[in-house]
Design an enzyme around this catalytic site. Structure first.
Site, PDB file in Angstrom:
ATOM      1  N   ASN A 131       0.799  -1.239   0.000  1.00  0.00           N
ATOM      2  CA  ASN A 131       0.000   0.000   0.000  1.00  0.00           C
ATOM      3  C   ASN A 131       0.828   1.284   0.000  1.00  0.00           C
ATOM      4  OD1 ASN A 131       0.674  -0.476   2.660  1.00  0.00           O
ATOM      5  ND2 ASN A 131      -1.218   0.378   3.462  1.00  0.00           N
ATOM      6  N   HIS A 155       9.084  -8.358  -0.455  1.00  0.00           N
ATOM      7  CA  HIS A 155       8.014  -7.385  -0.689  1.00  0.00           C
ATOM      8  C   HIS A 155       6.737  -8.105  -1.149  1.00  0.00           C
ATOM      9  CE1 HIS A 155       6.642  -3.409  -0.633  1.00  0.00           C
ATOM     10  NE2 HIS A 155       7.669  -2.788  -1.189  1.00  0.00           N
ATOM     11  N   GLU A 232       3.235  -4.849  12.397  1.00  0.00           N
ATOM     12  CA  GLU A 232       2.404  -3.669  12.101  1.00  0.00           C
ATOM     13  C   GLU A 232       1.260  -4.176  11.242  1.00  0.00           C
ATOM     14  OE1 GLU A 232       2.810  -0.739  13.248  1.00  0.00           O
ATOM     15  OE2 GLU A 232       4.914  -0.512  13.755  1.00  0.00           O
ATOM     16  N   CYS A 266      -3.480   1.581   6.467  1.00  0.00           N
ATOM     17  CA  CYS A 266      -3.800   0.924   7.740  1.00  0.00           C
ATOM     18  C   CYS A 266      -4.361   1.925   8.739  1.00  0.00           C
ATOM     19  CB  CYS A 266      -2.555   0.243   8.291  1.00  0.00           C
ATOM     20  SG  CYS A 266      -1.151   1.351   8.367  1.00  0.00           S
TER      21      CYS A 266
END
Ligand code: NAP
Length: 470
Positions: A131, A155, A232, A266
């Site tokens: 994102n 990634h 996270e 997020c």
């Protein structure tokens, strides 16, 4: 099976990548270990020289990097450029501050001198999402390199070219300033291979930014080999509008907080919890601000809402909206995918949302806002905390003391009063509950992947107060 990069705005294949075989992975991890042996003893000045060179390289190549981001994941080009700038800022920030953050801390004891030192851990694996394909990586990479660690990146598969560009930028900067090679490498591997990487003895620790299911999987693999993790994960942040809020300002910010990055953040505000007394006024202003957003070609500099990053993600969002509508939510604007080959979704505001609906209890990762009516302040706090997530949040009120009182009752890693949650290198970033644990950014972030080493220099000055045990 090859990994594909598809332009989500057009549906066209951009590039195919062959995943690394075990031999290539071994070579990369050996190189990383070798680099670590040199880097762990580099001075802060040497490390800062590299990290500042990375910042310069990012700025010099901003146009090229921004285009790769937009082509691979569909965000508006203006936001991609801002993302590259932010990565450079983070590099400069840690180049400047790392030595102070990691300075020895005196810890007086029976020793002639005793102190706490912060030593690097080794090769850290970063598993990252699509994102913010550069920002998520650099907010790990800059402090990691300044602490003397070395990074390997896995990634998200849909932004593999971004991963390779990051590796190239860091390698070019390293070459320019004479830093070791192999300080930061991108491994092309699918998500299913991450377990094996975590268990590899050459990996010292792992950080994941991603969904909570991926977090569970990474934490289990790391736990089985006792490796440190930072997670996270997702969020469903509350944006609380109290009865004394500046409604016009709140609504304007609400549109930015929800639709920036095409809603795929997020810490985007996802649940707009508005006290009934001002609900109509807020909804009208929120709809107006949302209608004004320009949706379209992400390469056009006028575009404010681009394509979602993948079609399957848009399908998930569509399911969540349909189910919420079937359960009694009402669309004030939008509510459906846009026709065409791209993964576009109309900016949407749902109202009458209640805790049983997917728009409330699940994370919605796209341009969909859920408005929930609260009876009063206490009800708003209860609704805000009625979530498995706890990443960020916002409270809008003209009374700052009231805002602080409400903030203290919100279960999340950050609360912004009269603003929208945003990351900043100077402020710690992370969550509680299913949003994960550990922190990135600020002095807290750089201390996640260090060995907190006690150094005691004798002979002892006197007797240890407690009976000597361990
Ligand atoms: P994701 O599907 O969890 O993927 C994140 C990364 O984990 C990708 O590199 C992915 O690789 C890998 N992965 C997926 N499943 C895995 C597994 N079982 N074990 C190990 N690795 C796995 O998340 P995403 O869709 O890319 O990103 C969106 C999510 O990230 C949202 O939930 C969002 O809230 C969260 N996020 C959190 C933060 C934060 O700071 N808290 C920031 C940004 C995003 P593949 O692509 O190869 O599957």
């Amino acid at each position: 099976m090859s990994i594909e990069s598809i332009n989500p705005a057009t549906g066209e294949l951009i590039e195919r990548f062959e995943p690394f075989n075990q031999q290539r992975i071994d070579e990369a991890l050996d190189r990383a270990q070798q680099a670590f042996r040199q880097w762990r003893v580099a001075s802060y000045d040497q490390r800062a020289t590299l990290v500042r060179a990375i910042a310069r390289t990012l700025r010099a190549q901003k146009g090229r990097l921004a285009r790769v981001i937009t082509l691979e994941m569909g965000k508006p080009i203006v936001e991609s450029e801002a993302e590259v700038e932010k990565c450079a800022w983070n590099c400069d920030f840690y180049a400047e501050e790392a030595q102070r953050f990691l300075a020895h801390e005196p810890a007086p004891s029976t020793a002639q001198e005793s102190y706490v030192a912060f030593r690097p851990l080794g090769v850290v694996l970063a598993v990252m999402p699509w994102n913010y394909p550069l920002w998520q990586v650099f907010r790990f990479a800059a402090p990691a390199l300044m602490a003397g660690n070395v990074g390997v990146l896995k990634h998200a598969s849909n932004v593999t070219r971004c991963g390779l560009e990051i590796e190239r930028v860091i390698a070019e900067a390293a070459q320019a300033v004479g830093a070791p090679t192999g300080l930061f490498q991108t491994l092309i591997v699918p998500g299913a291979e991450v377990d094996k990487l975590i268990k590899d003895p050459r990996i010292a620790a792992v950080t994941l930014t991603g969904s909570d299911p991926a977090g569970v999987s990474v934490a289990m693999a790391a736990g089985s080999v006792l490796k440190k993790t930072v997670l996270e994960l997702g969020g469903s942040d509350a944006f609380i509008i109290l009865d004394d809020a500046d409604i016009a300002a709140a609504a304007q910010m609400a549109a930015k907080a929800r639709f920036q990055n095409t809603g795929q953040s997020c810490i985007a505000a996802k649940r707009f919890i508005v006290v009934e007394a001002v609900a109509d006024e807020f909804e009208r202003a929120f709809v107006k601000a949302t209608e004004a957003l320009k949706v379209g070609d992400p390469l056009d500099t006028a575009t404010q809402v681009g394509a979602m990053a993948r079609r399957d993600l848009r399908d998930d969002l569509e399911r969540q909206v349909r189910a919420s509508l079937a359960q009694g939510a009402k669309a004030l604007i939008g509510g459906e995918a846009l026709n065409g080959p791209g993964a576009f979704y109309a900016p949407t505001i749902l109202t009458n949302v209640t805790p049983e609906m997917p728009a409330f209890k699940e994370e919605t990762f796209g341009p969909v806002a859920a408005v929930i009516h609260a009876r009063d302040e206490a009800d708003a706090i209860r609704l805000a905390n009625d979530s498995p997530f706890g990443l960020g949040g916002a409270v809008w009120t003209r009374d700052t003391a009231r805002g602080e009182r409400v903030a203290a009752q919100i279960e999340s890693g950050a609360v912004f009063i009269n603003g929208m949650t945003a990351s900043d290198p100077r402020l710690p970033f992370g969550g509680v509950k299913r949003s994960g644990y550990g922190r990135e950014l600020s002095s807290y972030g750089i201390r996640e992947f260090v060995n907190i080493q006690t150094v005691w220099i004798g002979p002892a000055k006197g007797a240890t107060p407690a009976p000597a045990a361990e």
